[in-house]
Scaffold this motif. Structure first.
Motif, mmCIF file in Angstrom:
data_model
loop_
_atom_site.group_PDB
_atom_site.id
_atom_site.type_symbol
_atom_site.label_atom_id
_atom_site.label_comp_id
_atom_site.label_asym_id
_atom_site.label_seq_id
_atom_site.Cartn_x
_atom_site.Cartn_y
_atom_site.Cartn_z
ATOM 1 N N ASN A 1 0.862 -1.182 0.000
ATOM 2 C CA ASN A 1 0.000 0.000 0.000
ATOM 3 C C ASN A 1 0.896 1.228 0.000
ATOM 4 O OD1 ASN A 1 -1.454 2.335 1.266
ATOM 5 N ND2 ASN A 1 -3.157 0.898 1.322
ATOM 6 N N LYS A 2 0.729 2.117 -0.972
ATOM 7 C CA LYS A 2 1.562 3.322 -1.084
ATOM 8 C C LYS A 2 0.672 4.567 -1.041
ATOM 9 C CE LYS A 2 5.350 0.903 -2.195
ATOM 10 N NZ LYS A 2 6.612 0.898 -1.439
ATOM 11 N N SER A 3 1.058 5.528 -0.221
ATOM 12 C CA SER A 3 0.324 6.794 -0.155
ATOM 13 C C SER A 3 0.508 7.596 -1.440
ATOM 14 C CB SER A 3 0.802 7.618 1.043
ATOM 15 O OG SER A 3 0.539 6.951 2.249
ATOM 16 N N LEU A 4 -0.508 8.362 -1.792
ATOM 17 C CA LEU A 4 -0.462 9.209 -2.976
ATOM 18 C C LEU A 4 -0.687 10.658 -2.588
ATOM 19 C CD1 LEU A 4 -2.615 7.123 -5.510
ATOM 20 C CD2 LEU A 4 -0.112 7.292 -5.422
ATOM 21 N N SER A 5 -0.062 11.564 -3.309
ATOM 22 C CA SER A 5 -0.279 12.995 -3.123
ATOM 23 C C SER A 5 -1.285 13.458 -4.178
ATOM 24 C CB SER A 5 1.038 13.761 -3.276
ATOM 25 O OG SER A 5 0.828 15.148 -3.170
ATOM 26 N N GLY A 6 -2.449 13.850 -3.739
ATOM 27 C CA GLY A 6 -3.509 14.216 -4.678
ATOM 28 C C GLY A 6 -4.578 13.142 -4.705
ATOM 29 N N THR A 7 -5.736 13.472 -5.252
ATOM 30 C CA THR A 7 -6.876 12.559 -5.268
ATOM 31 C C THR A 7 -6.929 11.797 -6.587
ATOM 32 O OG1 THR A 7 -8.137 14.057 -3.847
ATOM 33 C CG2 THR A 7 -9.381 12.373 -5.043
ATOM 34 N N PRO A 8 -6.757 10.473 -6.561
ATOM 35 C CA PRO A 8 -6.800 9.696 -7.792
ATOM 36 C C PRO A 8 -8.241 9.371 -8.200
ATOM 37 C CG PRO A 8 -6.376 8.249 -5.948
ATOM 38 C CD PRO A 8 -6.477 9.648 -5.382
ATOM 39 N N THR A 9 -8.413 9.011 -9.452
ATOM 40 C CA THR A 9 -9.727 8.560 -9.920
ATOM 41 C C THR A 9 -9.594 7.146 -10.496
ATOM 42 O OG1 THR A 9 -9.320 9.818 -11.946
ATOM 43 C CG2 THR A 9 -10.806 10.790 -10.316
ATOM 44 N N PHE A 10 -9.236 7.060 -11.768
ATOM 45 C CA PHE A 10 -9.096 5.750 -12.397
ATOM 46 C C PHE A 10 -7.634 5.429 -12.674
ATOM 47 C CE2 PHE A 10 -13.434 7.042 -13.469
ATOM 48 C CZ PHE A 10 -14.138 5.908 -13.051
ATOM 49 N N MET A 11 -7.380 4.160 -12.961
ATOM 50 C CA MET A 11 -6.022 3.727 -13.263
ATOM 51 C C MET A 11 -6.075 2.606 -14.282
ATOM 52 S SD MET A 11 -5.399 0.563 -11.675
ATOM 53 C CE MET A 11 -3.680 0.756 -11.234
ATOM 54 N N SER A 12 -4.920 2.361 -14.921
ATOM 55 C CA SER A 12 -4.838 1.316 -15.940
ATOM 56 C C SER A 12 -3.445 0.697 -15.905
ATOM 57 C CB SER A 12 -5.132 1.902 -17.324
ATOM 58 O OG SER A 12 -5.188 0.890 -18.313
ATOM 59 N N VAL A 13 -3.403 -0.637 -15.987
ATOM 60 C CA VAL A 13 -2.141 -1.368 -15.955
ATOM 61 C C VAL A 13 -1.695 -1.708 -17.370
ATOM 62 C CG1 VAL A 13 -1.040 -3.539 -15.268
ATOM 63 C CG2 VAL A 13 -2.535 -2.331 -13.656
ATOM 64 N N ASP A 14 -0.432 -1.425 -17.672
ATOM 65 C CA ASP A 14 0.193 -1.890 -18.912
ATOM 66 C C ASP A 14 0.932 -3.179 -18.564
ATOM 67 O OD1 ASP A 14 1.703 -2.426 -21.150
ATOM 68 O OD2 ASP A 14 2.290 -0.337 -21.488
ATOM 69 N N ASN A 15 0.265 -4.308 -18.791
ATOM 70 C CA ASN A 15 0.852 -5.587 -18.394
ATOM 71 C C ASN A 15 2.083 -5.947 -19.212
ATOM 72 O OD1 ASN A 15 -0.828 -7.009 -16.212
ATOM 73 N ND2 ASN A 15 -2.405 -6.237 -17.610
ATOM 74 N N ALA A 16 2.158 -5.473 -20.443
ATOM 75 C CA ALA A 16 3.317 -5.788 -21.284
ATOM 76 C C ALA A 16 4.583 -5.103 -20.775
ATOM 77 C CB ALA A 16 3.041 -5.385 -22.725
ATOM 78 N N GLN A 17 4.437 -3.881 -20.260
ATOM 79 C CA GLN A 17 5.587 -3.105 -19.814
ATOM 80 C C GLN A 17 5.776 -3.132 -18.301
ATOM 81 O OE1 GLN A 17 7.800 -1.785 -21.956
ATOM 82 N NE2 GLN A 17 6.549 -2.683 -23.596
ATOM 83 N N GLY A 18 4.851 -3.720 -17.575
ATOM 84 C CA GLY A 18 4.988 -3.800 -16.127
ATOM 85 C C GLY A 18 4.895 -2.458 -15.429
ATOM 86 N N ARG A 19 3.956 -1.636 -15.881
ATOM 87 C CA ARG A 19 3.769 -0.338 -15.237
ATOM 88 C C ARG A 19 2.285 -0.012 -15.174
ATOM 89 N NH1 ARG A 19 6.729 3.823 -19.190
ATOM 90 N NH2 ARG A 19 8.411 2.316 -18.762
ATOM 91 N N MET A 20 1.956 1.008 -14.404
ATOM 92 C CA MET A 20 0.560 1.424 -14.295
ATOM 93 C C MET A 20 0.467 2.944 -14.326
ATOM 94 S SD MET A 20 -0.056 0.355 -10.326
ATOM 95 C CE MET A 20 1.049 0.889 -9.025
#
Length: 317
Positions: free
Chosen positions: A121-140
């Motif tokens: 679990n990682k804290s974020l600065s700012g209010t997030p909404t949606f997210m998407s994972v790039d499974n091929a590149q291993g990032r989000m």
């Protein structure tokens, strides 16, 4: 059956009209009886047509949509509570079917196993909404109000770039490029993986919210929450292909996803259910209901959804 009944009705009406045009002298019982029979035939044939049409409508309603039995046979496999914070956008890491969720108030991003065990679990600065994972590149990619933040799958920040004010939805395409919306500011942006704008569409939408990309056609689907519509756009030009109103007569979609068959899964918070549509907007089924969904994500044979009760639900075929 309907065709034959319609011909019979037309012939009977013709004969009956002849009775009106060529009425017999008063007291001519033979002619009157024949006309009476003709009018009775019209009434009976009209009923036959109505019954045939009613039967046809019922048969069409009962006929399964192609692929419906397969696409709608989901069962709840696991449900787990998340927090602190309320879950919203989420996505699936296909290498192990783990789930990454953005949380709000307090703002964070967390990753869970498919059994609901917290990995980090990682804290974020700012209010997030949606997210998407790039499974091929291993990032989000996580959308904030005016930027896109990039993380690896352990939650380490890799960078960010400025985005239109109100940025809400974000989706990764098969080629690694991104599409994102701008909330009430009516922007849809197509960018490279490092934030270079490839195409921008302004206007047309009143409150564009979540967004998803078809793994089959590459078409882009987005939600306009003001008009309660789902729009389908060309991936290159961002021009309209078609749109529809989910949850008719009234619905409001929060999250949106496209499954491996190209069907669109909409999280309808007003109807309190998940709704599955074909690419042209034909309603297929509601594979989950009884709660208020927020974000939704799919991978072959499964989908996950967050709800306002601070839960993540996993459904499998």
């Amino acid at each position: 059956m309907c065709f034959r009944a319609a011909i019979s009705l037309r012939l009977s009406k013709s004969r009956a009209e002849g009775c009106r045009r060529d009425r017999p002298p008063s007291g001519s019982s033979e002619r009157g009886q024949r006309c009476f029979s003709d009018f009775a035939a019209v009434r009976m044939t009209s009923k036959s047509v109505a019954a045939a049409v009613k039967l046809l409508v019922m048969l069409l309603a009962l006929a399964p949509v192609q692929g419906q039995a397969q696409t709608c046979s989901y069962t709840l496999s696991k449900s787990w509570a998340v927090g602190p914070g309320s879950p919203y956008g989420l996505d699936i890491v296909t290498s192990d079917n783990s789930v990454v969720v953005v949380l709000r108030q307090p703002n964070a991003v967390a990753r869970y196993t498919q059994q609901g065990e917290l990995l980090w679990n990682k804290s974020l600065s700012g209010t997030p909404t949606f997210m998407s994972v790039d499974n091929a590149q291993g990032r989000m990619y996580i959308a904030f109000s005016s930027k896109i933040n990039v993380f690896d799958l352990t939650g380490q920040a890799l960078g960010n770039w400025s985005a239109p004010t109100g940025t809400a939805g974000v989706a990764v395409a098969a080629d690694g490029s991104l599409y994102y919306t701008s909330g009430g500011y009516a922007y849809v942006t197509h960018s490279s993986a490092n934030g270079t704008a490839l195409a921008v569409r302004r206007g047309s939408f009143s409150y564009d919210w979540s967004i998803a990309v078809s793994p089959i056609s590459g078409d882009v689907f987005l939600v306009d929450q003001f008009w309660d519509q789902v729009w389908r756009l060309n991936a290159t030009t961002l021009s309209d292909i078609n749109y529809w109103a989910p949850g008719a007569p009234k619905g409001q979609v929060e999250g949106l996803a496209v499954d491996s068959s190209g069907n669109v899964l909409a999280a309808d918070s007003v109807s309190k259910r998940l709704e599955l549509y074909s690419t042209n907007g034909t309603f297929l089924c509601a594979p989950a209901s009884g709660f208020t969904p927020q974000g939704v994500a799919t991978s072959p044979g499964r989908f996950v959804v967050s709800d306002t009760g601070k839960n993540v639900r996993l459904y499998v075929q």
